[in-house]
Write an enzyme that holds these catalytic residues in place. Structure first.
Site, PDB file in Angstrom:
ATOM      1  N   HIS A   1       0.828  -1.205   0.000  1.00  0.00           N
ATOM      2  CA  HIS A   1       0.000   0.000   0.000  1.00  0.00           C
ATOM      3  C   HIS A   1       0.864   1.258   0.000  1.00  0.00           C
ATOM      4  O   HIS A   1       0.653   2.178  -0.802  1.00  0.00           O
ATOM      5  CB  HIS A   1      -0.912   0.033   1.225  1.00  0.00           C
ATOM      6  CG  HIS A   1      -1.543   1.374   1.442  1.00  0.00           C
ATOM      7  ND1 HIS A   1      -2.570   1.856   0.668  1.00  0.00           N
ATOM      8  CD2 HIS A   1      -1.248   2.366   2.328  1.00  0.00           C
ATOM      9  CE1 HIS A   1      -2.894   3.075   1.065  1.00  0.00           C
ATOM     10  NE2 HIS A   1      -2.107   3.401   2.072  1.00  0.00           N
TER      11      HIS A   1
ATOM     12  N   HIS B   1       1.075   4.747  -2.748  1.00  0.00           N
ATOM     13  CA  HIS B   1       1.467   6.152  -2.608  1.00  0.00           C
ATOM     14  C   HIS B   1       2.671   6.490  -3.484  1.00  0.00           C
ATOM     15  O   HIS B   1       2.836   7.640  -3.898  1.00  0.00           O
ATOM     16  CB  HIS B   1       1.752   6.484  -1.147  1.00  0.00           C
ATOM     17  CG  HIS B   1       0.509   6.580  -0.321  1.00  0.00           C
ATOM     18  ND1 HIS B   1      -0.333   7.679  -0.355  1.00  0.00           N
ATOM     19  CD2 HIS B   1      -0.052   5.712   0.556  1.00  0.00           C
ATOM     20  CE1 HIS B   1      -1.352   7.494   0.464  1.00  0.00           C
ATOM     21  NE2 HIS B   1      -1.208   6.309   1.027  1.00  0.00           N
TER      22      HIS B   1
ATOM     23  N   GLU C   1      -6.504   9.240  -0.272  1.00  0.00           N
ATOM     24  CA  GLU C   1      -6.621   7.809   0.008  1.00  0.00           C
ATOM     25  C   GLU C   1      -7.754   7.164  -0.790  1.00  0.00           C
ATOM     26  O   GLU C   1      -7.572   6.101  -1.384  1.00  0.00           O
ATOM     27  CB  GLU C   1      -6.844   7.559   1.507  1.00  0.00           C
ATOM     28  CG  GLU C   1      -5.624   7.841   2.378  1.00  0.00           C
ATOM     29  CD  GLU C   1      -4.527   6.782   2.279  1.00  0.00           C
ATOM     30  OE1 GLU C   1      -4.647   5.842   1.458  1.00  0.00           O
ATOM     31  OE2 GLU C   1      -3.543   6.902   3.019  1.00  0.00           O
TER      32      GLU C   1
END
Length: 302
Positions: free
Chosen positions: A157, A162, A203
């Protein structure tokens, strides 16, 4: 807020169970490995080099499985800005990368580097570090038995999801905007409101796609990093309630820490996202919630 959620995935066979029932929460050998890697973050100062981790072949195999699944899902469900950023992002497909390996190639692109986290990072540190080009990231890998689902953010993740954003100067500037805003704040209440805006945009944000004639075509596409790193959540975007992005509405909307997000906010384009965030956050301070009659809304932490 940062890096705390657990999603209960749904498959054709039904629900896989709650976060507490996930194999990664009950496998003593996995937990020993996960916790040993997480402990490397104790006492870590923002900007210090992350220690190298000697990943196992099983961990590399999990990375390859998830990377391959997500790369295909991105082509179907991610917005054009994300696909363009992914082309530039220095994210390897065949192994779990070290923070330094990715950071040294990210920094020339948009000025960001990874800094070490062991798990939860309080809002002011997590968001504030972005002002100076540091993004907190963990190093442990999700449990191999359910590679397309993790009950907590892992290195896939953080570094893959990101890392795509942080290869793009335009997305990276939005991270800095959150960082500059966080560093003006002192109260937990204001930081909670700011984290809610971050949650529903960087997000879990989605974005409309314009066709050749400039008209929106098809359902919104994902740009939020939590969506980009969740194969299951990408595949069910058409089942979410999608509302047009309104930052005032965002801070009044509960979010789900367990389970998939039922409500997403869609920007009309990247310019709309940038203008909306910049306009709302320009004067955001500790008294903004009171001035606007806003209060932190507890998330669903069941």
């Amino acid at each position: 807020m940062s890096h705390v959620w657990s999603r209960t995935p749904v498959t054709r066979e039904g629900r896989l169970g709650t976060a507490a029932q996930h194999p990664g929460r009950n496998d003593s050998l996995y937990l020993k490995r996960r916790n040993a890697i997480a402990r490397l973050a104790r006492g870590h100062r923002v900007g210090e080099p992350s220690p190298a981790v000697e990943y196992t072949e099983a961990e590399h195999a999990t990375w390859r499985t998830v990377h391959g699944a997500l790369a295909g899902a991105h082509r179907a469900y991610a917005c054009r800005e994300v696909l363009d950023a992914a082309e530039a992002a220095p994210i390897p497909a065949d192994h779990v990368p070290q923070h330094a390996e990715v950071s040294e190639r990210l920094k020339p692109l948009a000025g960001f580097e990874f800094t070490l986290a062991g798990g939860f990072v309080e809002n002011r540190r997590f968001l504030g570090a972005m002002e100076n080009g540091y993004f907190h990231a963990v190093q442990f890998v999700r449990h191999p038995s359910v590679p397309l689902y993790t009950p907590e953010p892992d290195v896939i993740h953080d570094v893959f999801g990101h890392g795509i954003h942080l290869a793009s100067p335009r997305f990276a500037e939005l991270y800095r905007l959150f960082g500059r805003t966080a560093m003006r704040l002192d109260t937990p209440e204001a930081l909670d409101l700011l984290s809610r805006v971050y949650w529903f945009t960087l997000e879990f944000g989605v974005m409309a796609e314009a066709g050749s004639a400039g008209r929106t075509e098809g359902p919104p596409k994902a740009y939020g990093a939590a969506l980009l790193s969740s194969y299951g959540e990408l595949a069910r975007l058409d089942r979410c309630e999608v509302r047009e992005l309104d930052v005032h509405a965002v801070v009044a909307t509960p979010y789900r820490v367990s389970g998939y997000q039922p409500v997403l906010f869609s920007a009309r384009c990247l310019n709309h996202l940038t203008d909306s965030l910049a306009g709302f956050l320009a004067d955001f301070d500790d008294d903004t919630g009171d001035r606007l009659g806003l209060r932190p809304v507890p998330g669903d932490r069941s």
